[in-house]
Design a protein around this motif. Structure first.
Motif, short mmCIF file in Angstrom:
data_model
loop_
_atom_site.label_atom_id
_atom_site.label_comp_id
_atom_site.label_asym_id
_atom_site.label_seq_id
_atom_site.Cartn_x
_atom_site.Cartn_y
_atom_site.Cartn_z
N SER A 42 0.84 -1.19 0.00
CA SER A 42 0.00 0.00 0.00
C SER A 42 0.88 1.25 0.00
O SER A 42 1.87 1.32 0.74
CB SER A 42 -0.88 -0.04 1.25
N GLY A 43 0.55 2.20 -0.85
CA GLY A 43 1.31 3.45 -0.91
C GLY A 43 2.59 3.36 -1.73
O GLY A 43 3.37 4.32 -1.79
N GLY A 45 2.88 3.19 -5.00
CA GLY A 45 2.84 3.97 -6.24
C GLY A 45 2.11 3.31 -7.39
O GLY A 45 2.20 3.77 -8.53
N LYS A 46 1.32 2.26 -7.11
CA LYS A 46 0.64 1.53 -8.18
C LYS A 46 -0.39 2.42 -8.90
O LYS A 46 -0.39 2.51 -10.13
CB LYS A 46 -0.06 0.28 -7.61
N SER A 47 -1.25 3.08 -8.11
CA SER A 47 -2.26 3.95 -8.72
C SER A 47 -1.61 5.13 -9.42
O SER A 47 -2.10 5.59 -10.46
CB SER A 47 -3.24 4.48 -7.67
N THR A 48 -0.50 5.61 -8.86
CA THR A 48 0.21 6.73 -9.49
C THR A 48 0.72 6.32 -10.86
O THR A 48 0.61 7.09 -11.83
CB THR A 48 1.38 7.18 -8.59
N HIS A 196 -4.14 -6.17 -4.99
CA HIS A 196 -3.36 -6.51 -3.81
C HIS A 196 -3.18 -8.02 -3.65
O HIS A 196 -2.36 -8.47 -2.88
CB HIS A 196 -4.07 -6.01 -2.55
N1 ATP Z 1 -3.04 13.22 -4.77
C1 ATP Z 1 -1.98 12.95 -3.98
N2 ATP Z 1 -1.30 13.95 -3.37
C2 ATP Z 1 -0.22 13.69 -2.60
N3 ATP Z 1 0.27 12.46 -2.36
C3 ATP Z 1 -0.38 11.42 -2.93
C4 ATP Z 1 -1.52 11.62 -3.76
N4 ATP Z 1 -1.95 10.41 -4.20
C5 ATP Z 1 -1.11 9.49 -3.66
N5 ATP Z 1 -0.17 10.11 -2.90
C6 ATP Z 1 0.94 9.45 -2.18
O1 ATP Z 1 1.78 8.85 -3.16
C7 ATP Z 1 2.20 7.57 -2.72
C8 ATP Z 1 1.76 6.51 -3.72
O2 ATP Z 1 0.34 6.45 -3.71
P1 ATP Z 1 -0.48 5.46 -4.64
O3 ATP Z 1 -1.92 5.76 -4.44
O4 ATP Z 1 0.06 5.52 -6.01
O5 ATP Z 1 -0.11 4.06 -3.99
P2 ATP Z 1 -0.75 2.61 -4.20
O6 ATP Z 1 0.40 1.67 -4.33
O7 ATP Z 1 -1.74 2.64 -5.30
O8 ATP Z 1 -1.45 2.40 -2.80
P3 ATP Z 1 -2.76 1.54 -2.37
O9 ATP Z 1 -2.40 0.10 -2.64
O10 ATP Z 1 -2.89 1.81 -0.91
O11 ATP Z 1 -3.91 2.03 -3.18
C9 ATP Z 1 1.63 7.38 -1.31
O12 ATP Z 1 2.61 7.77 -0.39
C10 ATP Z 1 0.45 8.33 -1.30
O13 ATP Z 1 0.22 8.80 0.02
#
Ligand code: ATP
Length: 245
Positions: A42-43, A45-48, A196
């Motif tokens: 979690s966190g 960067g996958k969604s990013t 996940h």
């Molecule tokens: N809009 C935003 N503004 C600032 N920080 C962000 C934003 N979106 C995500 N983050 C941060 O960027 C990092 C990556 O987030 P992301 O959502 O890409 O992770 P993820 O792997 O998809 O997580 P999860 O499995 O929990 O959905 C995290 O530290 C998150 O807190």
């Protein structure tokens, strides 16, 4: 619904949400016409990564190539990708036909060819006959089917799923994954799927991209990474998931 699939490559893609934080950096490739899962803590960067490919976020540097085309600077609407999220995919005040029709024409002016395409997409996701229902009268799985139908009518060669089935129970999630696998077989789209759950990846994804701390920690065949223990970071992640809390 031609699909066809095309490769997606992220080359030295650098991004940060705030100037005071270290940049994420993505180097990865998604093979044409394959299903690749994107996994990681979690966190991580996958969604990013998906938001960068879709164009909702802009990279500081680096390139995104879809096929041979450099799409790094294109606005989201001009990128050859569709994306389905976990929530907020549908407009509550519009019926199923209109929600899907938006994928064809934002003003919902549909000619007979477009209406045929819409019917075909609803049929493909098992929702023929649901045209006049509102999202509030659908189950969670049916709502996600509508979102997938809307992605299908857009006819983009790349389909991205960002935990699209994360809110569904295990049996329904498995059914939705099988639906995606079936559509993938018929249309040969390139599918990129954030999940996940290693079992989701094993079920339909031949390839895996593993993200850790804003970097691609591993990429390769799903079985080698998840079952043969080829990569230490992935092994540690799988181990941590099995630890009872
Ligand atoms: N809009 C935003 N503004 C600032 N920080 C962000 C934003 N979106 C995500 N983050 C941060 O960027 C990092 C990556 O987030 P992301 O959502 O890409 O992770 P993820 O792997 O998809 O997580 P999860 O499995 O929990 O959905 C995290 O530290 C998150 O807190």
């Amino acid at each position: 619904m031609s699909g066809g699939g095309t490769s997606v490559r992220c080359e030295a893609l650098s991004f940060r949400y705030r100037p005071d934080e270290p940049a994420m950096r993505f180097d990865c490739a998604f093979a044409p016409g394959r299903v690749t899962s994107v996994m990681g803590p979690s966190g991580s960067g996958k969604s990013t990564l998906l938001a960068l490919i879709a164009g909702f976020e802009r990279a500081e540097s680096g390139r995104i190539l879809i096929g041979d085309a450099d799409i790094t600077r294109l606005p989201p609407a001009r990128r050859p990708v569709s994306i389905v999220f976990q929530d907020n995919n549908l407009f509550a005040h519009l019926d199923v036909a209109a929600n899907v029709g938006l994928g064809i024409a934002p003003d919902l002016r549909l000619d007979s060819a477009a209406r045929g395409k819409l019917a075909e997409a609803l049929d493909a996701v098992g929702l023929a006959g649901y045209e006049t229902r509102k999202p509030g009268a659908l189950s969670g799985g049916e709502r996600q089917r509508v979102a997938i139908a809307r992605a299908l009518v857009r006819d983009r060669p790349v389909l991205m799923l960002d935990e699209a089935f994360g809110s569904l129970g295990p049996a329904l999630r498995a059914a939705m994954l099988d639906l995606v696998a079936d559509l993938h077989r018929r249309m040969a789209m390139t599918v990129i799927m954030v999940s996940h759950d290693p079992d989701d990846a094993r079920r339909i994804a031949s390839d895996l991209v593993f993200i850790d701390g804003g970097r691609v920690a591993a990429q390769g065949p799903t079985d080698r990474l998840l079952d043969d223990g080829e990569n230490e970071t992935v092994r540690a992640y799988l181990g941590s998931r099995q630890t009872p809390s």
